[in-house]
Design a protein around this motif. Sequence first.
Motif, PDB file in Angstrom:
ATOM      1  N   ARG A  31       0.834  -1.209   0.000  1.00  0.00           N
ATOM      2  CA  ARG A  31       0.000   0.000   0.000  1.00  0.00           C
ATOM      3  C   ARG A  31       0.868   1.257   0.000  1.00  0.00           C
ATOM      4  NH1 ARG A  31      -2.971  -2.720   4.049  1.00  0.00           N
ATOM      5  NH2 ARG A  31      -2.136  -1.256   5.559  1.00  0.00           N
ATOM      6  N   HIS A  32       1.929   1.225   0.801  1.00  0.00           N
ATOM      7  CA  HIS A  32       2.847   2.365   0.857  1.00  0.00           C
ATOM      8  C   HIS A  32       3.521   2.573  -0.506  1.00  0.00           C
ATOM      9  CE1 HIS A  32       5.661   5.238   2.498  1.00  0.00           C
ATOM     10  NE2 HIS A  32       6.687   4.473   2.160  1.00  0.00           N
ATOM     11  N   ALA A  33       4.016   1.508  -1.100  1.00  0.00           N
ATOM     12  CA  ALA A  33       4.687   1.598  -2.397  1.00  0.00           C
ATOM     13  C   ALA A  33       3.708   2.020  -3.488  1.00  0.00           C
ATOM     14  CB  ALA A  33       5.321   0.259  -2.757  1.00  0.00           C
ATOM     15  N   ARG A  34       2.480   1.584  -3.390  1.00  0.00           N
ATOM     16  CA  ARG A  34       1.473   1.919  -4.414  1.00  0.00           C
ATOM     17  C   ARG A  34       1.192   3.421  -4.439  1.00  0.00           C
ATOM     18  NH1 ARG A  34      -0.110   2.260  -8.733  1.00  0.00           N
ATOM     19  NH2 ARG A  34      -2.129   1.620  -9.496  1.00  0.00           N
ATOM     20  N   LYS A  44       4.921  -3.624  -6.554  1.00  0.00           N
ATOM     21  CA  LYS A  44       5.269  -4.999  -6.158  1.00  0.00           C
ATOM     22  C   LYS A  44       6.775  -5.201  -6.196  1.00  0.00           C
ATOM     23  CE  LYS A  44       0.999  -7.165  -7.741  1.00  0.00           C
ATOM     24  NZ  LYS A  44       0.415  -8.115  -8.719  1.00  0.00           N
ATOM     25  N   ASP A  45       7.400  -4.692  -7.264  1.00  0.00           N
ATOM     26  CA  ASP A  45       8.860  -4.801  -7.374  1.00  0.00           C
ATOM     27  C   ASP A  45       9.554  -4.103  -6.216  1.00  0.00           C
ATOM     28  OD1 ASP A  45       8.600  -6.223  -9.725  1.00  0.00           O
ATOM     29  OD2 ASP A  45       9.126  -4.526 -11.033  1.00  0.00           O
ATOM     30  N   ALA A  46       9.067  -2.931  -5.831  1.00  0.00           N
ATOM     31  CA  ALA A  46       9.683  -2.182  -4.735  1.00  0.00           C
ATOM     32  C   ALA A  46       9.640  -2.985  -3.437  1.00  0.00           C
ATOM     33  CB  ALA A  46       8.994  -0.835  -4.552  1.00  0.00           C
ATOM     34  N   VAL A  47       8.530  -3.646  -3.186  1.00  0.00           N
ATOM     35  CA  VAL A  47       8.404  -4.452  -1.963  1.00  0.00           C
ATOM     36  C   VAL A  47       9.363  -5.639  -2.004  1.00  0.00           C
ATOM     37  CG1 VAL A  47       6.853  -5.908  -0.601  1.00  0.00           C
ATOM     38  CG2 VAL A  47       6.036  -3.725  -1.513  1.00  0.00           C
ATOM     39  N   LEU A  48       9.407  -6.326  -3.132  1.00  0.00           N
ATOM     40  CA  LEU A  48      10.299  -7.482  -3.247  1.00  0.00           C
ATOM     41  C   LEU A  48      11.763  -7.079  -3.107  1.00  0.00           C
ATOM     42  CD1 LEU A  48       8.542  -9.465  -6.094  1.00  0.00           C
ATOM     43  CD2 LEU A  48       8.521  -9.949  -3.641  1.00  0.00           C
ATOM     44  N   ILE A  49      12.122  -5.963  -3.724  1.00  0.00           N
ATOM     45  CA  ILE A  49      13.503  -5.481  -3.615  1.00  0.00           C
ATOM     46  C   ILE A  49      13.834  -5.131  -2.167  1.00  0.00           C
ATOM     47  CG2 ILE A  49      15.057  -3.592  -4.246  1.00  0.00           C
ATOM     48  CD1 ILE A  49      13.594  -3.616  -7.019  1.00  0.00           C
ATOM     49  N   ALA A  50      12.890  -4.515  -1.467  1.00  0.00           N
ATOM     50  CA  ALA A  50      13.125  -4.152  -0.061  1.00  0.00           C
ATOM     51  C   ALA A  50      13.379  -5.398   0.784  1.00  0.00           C
ATOM     52  CB  ALA A  50      11.943  -3.360   0.494  1.00  0.00           C
ATOM     53  N   ASN A  74      11.095   2.681   4.928  1.00  0.00           N
ATOM     54  CA  ASN A  74      12.067   3.610   4.365  1.00  0.00           C
ATOM     55  C   ASN A  74      12.685   3.045   3.089  1.00  0.00           C
ATOM     56  OD1 ASN A  74      13.512   6.077   4.513  1.00  0.00           O
ATOM     57  ND2 ASN A  74      15.274   4.983   5.336  1.00  0.00           N
ATOM     58  N   THR A  75      13.043   1.796   3.112  1.00  0.00           N
ATOM     59  CA  THR A  75      13.653   1.163   1.948  1.00  0.00           C
ATOM     60  C   THR A  75      12.662   1.078   0.794  1.00  0.00           C
ATOM     61  OG1 THR A  75      15.127  -0.086   3.394  1.00  0.00           O
ATOM     62  CG2 THR A  75      14.887  -0.901   1.146  1.00  0.00           C
ATOM     63  N   VAL A  76      11.403   0.752   1.092  1.00  0.00           N
ATOM     64  CA  VAL A  76      10.375   0.716   0.045  1.00  0.00           C
ATOM     65  C   VAL A  76      10.211   2.102  -0.575  1.00  0.00           C
ATOM     66  CG1 VAL A  76       7.878   0.500  -0.328  1.00  0.00           C
ATOM     67  CG2 VAL A  76       9.112  -1.324   0.818  1.00  0.00           C
ATOM     68  N   SER A  77      10.254   3.145   0.231  1.00  0.00           N
ATOM     69  CA  SER A  77      10.128   4.506  -0.304  1.00  0.00           C
ATOM     70  C   SER A  77      11.228   4.809  -1.309  1.00  0.00           C
ATOM     71  CB  SER A  77      10.184   5.534   0.823  1.00  0.00           C
ATOM     72  OG  SER A  77       9.092   5.406   1.676  1.00  0.00           O
ATOM     73  N   PHE A  78      12.467   4.567  -0.927  1.00  0.00           N
ATOM     74  CA  PHE A  78      13.589   4.837  -1.822  1.00  0.00           C
ATOM     75  C   PHE A  78      13.542   3.936  -3.052  1.00  0.00           C
ATOM     76  CE2 PHE A  78      15.600   6.590   2.074  1.00  0.00           C
ATOM     77  CZ  PHE A  78      15.791   7.876   1.595  1.00  0.00           C
ATOM     78  N   THR A  79      13.211   2.680  -2.840  1.00  0.00           N
ATOM     79  CA  THR A  79      13.158   1.723  -3.940  1.00  0.00           C
ATOM     80  C   THR A  79      12.044   2.084  -4.926  1.00  0.00           C
ATOM     81  OG1 THR A  79      14.039  -0.008  -2.503  1.00  0.00           O
ATOM     82  CG2 THR A  79      12.967  -0.722  -4.519  1.00  0.00           C
ATOM     83  N   ASN A  82      13.210   4.837  -7.069  1.00  0.00           N
ATOM     84  CA  ASN A  82      14.207   4.374  -8.036  1.00  0.00           C
ATOM     85  C   ASN A  82      13.561   3.575  -9.166  1.00  0.00           C
ATOM     86  OD1 ASN A  82      16.363   5.558  -6.764  1.00  0.00           O
ATOM     87  ND2 ASN A  82      16.876   3.743  -5.580  1.00  0.00           N
ATOM     88  N   VAL A  83      12.613   2.710  -8.827  1.00  0.00           N
ATOM     89  CA  VAL A  83      11.916   1.913  -9.838  1.00  0.00           C
ATOM     90  C   VAL A  83      11.118   2.826 -10.757  1.00  0.00           C
ATOM     91  CG1 VAL A  83      10.076   0.198 -10.167  1.00  0.00           C
ATOM     92  CG2 VAL A  83      11.865  -0.219  -8.478  1.00  0.00           C
ATOM     93  N   LYS A  84      10.463   3.829 -10.190  1.00  0.00           N
ATOM     94  CA  LYS A  84       9.686   4.774 -10.992  1.00  0.00           C
ATOM     95  C   LYS A  84      10.595   5.537 -11.958  1.00  0.00           C
ATOM     96  CE  LYS A  84       6.217   8.386 -10.344  1.00  0.00           C
ATOM     97  NZ  LYS A  84       5.474   9.142  -9.322  1.00  0.00           N
ATOM     98  N   ARG A  85      11.721   6.002 -11.454  1.00  0.00           N
ATOM     99  CA  ARG A  85      12.676   6.738 -12.285  1.00  0.00           C
ATOM    100  C   ARG A  85      13.233   5.835 -13.396  1.00  0.00           C
ATOM    101  NH1 ARG A  85      15.010   9.285  -8.417  1.00  0.00           N
ATOM    102  NH2 ARG A  85      16.302   7.551  -7.778  1.00  0.00           N
ATOM    103  N   SER A  86      13.563   4.618 -13.046  1.00  0.00           N
ATOM    104  CA  SER A  86      14.080   3.668 -14.022  1.00  0.00           C
ATOM    105  C   SER A  86      13.027   3.361 -15.085  1.00  0.00           C
ATOM    106  CB  SER A  86      14.502   2.388 -13.304  1.00  0.00           C
ATOM    107  OG  SER A  86      14.875   1.398 -14.212  1.00  0.00           O
ATOM    108  N   GLY A  87      11.788   3.185 -14.665  1.00  0.00           N
ATOM    109  CA  GLY A  87      10.699   2.916 -15.608  1.00  0.00           C
ATOM    110  C   GLY A  87      10.473   4.062 -16.571  1.00  0.00           C
ATOM    111  N   ARG A  88      10.586   5.270 -16.067  1.00  0.00           N
ATOM    112  CA  ARG A  88      10.441   6.456 -16.929  1.00  0.00           C
ATOM    113  C   ARG A  88      11.516   6.472 -18.008  1.00  0.00           C
ATOM    114  NH1 ARG A  88       9.462   9.960 -12.477  1.00  0.00           N
ATOM    115  NH2 ARG A  88      11.672  10.419 -12.519  1.00  0.00           N
ATOM    116  N   ARG A  89      12.743   6.183 -17.599  1.00  0.00           N
ATOM    117  CA  ARG A  89      13.852   6.158 -18.578  1.00  0.00           C
ATOM    118  C   ARG A  89      13.641   5.042 -19.605  1.00  0.00           C
ATOM    119  NH1 ARG A  89      17.540   7.284 -13.971  1.00  0.00           N
ATOM    120  NH2 ARG A  89      17.750   5.038 -13.813  1.00  0.00           N
ATOM    121  N   TYR A  90      13.205   3.899 -19.129  1.00  0.00           N
ATOM    122  CA  TYR A  90      12.981   2.756 -20.019  1.00  0.00           C
ATOM    123  C   TYR A  90      11.880   3.069 -21.021  1.00  0.00           C
ATOM    124  CZ  TYR A  90      11.810  -1.928 -21.597  1.00  0.00           C
ATOM    125  OH  TYR A  90      11.530  -3.015 -22.361  1.00  0.00           O
TER     126      TYR A  90
END
Length: 93
Positions: A31-34, A44-50, A74-79, A82-90
């Motif tokens: 929910r936090h990552a969403r 989902k990726d952010a949670v798994l990475i955390a 905290n880790t989910v927030s940063f992740t 990062n995933v959002k930024r990476s997805g934008r670039r992709y």
Amino acid sequence: MDDSALWVRVGAGDESALAGLFDRHEERLYRHARRLSTHREDAKDAVLIAFFELWRKRESVRLVDGSPLPWLLNTVSFTAMNVKRSGRRYRAL
């Protein structure tokens, strides 16, 4: 079993204790990552990475009141960022 008991087992390398922490906190972390993500899959990726990072860094994680949940949030927030930024670039490519 509470977080502190599971954490002792995680520290000893017990993967099933990590699964117990995942089962306990995955919904809240998702929910936090969403809230921070554009896409459900990114959340989902952010949670798994955390959780992967929690396992990898288990010897240095600082607990708050016997729980790794604040560290995970905290880790989910940063992740998620990062995933959002990476997805934008992709997607831009």
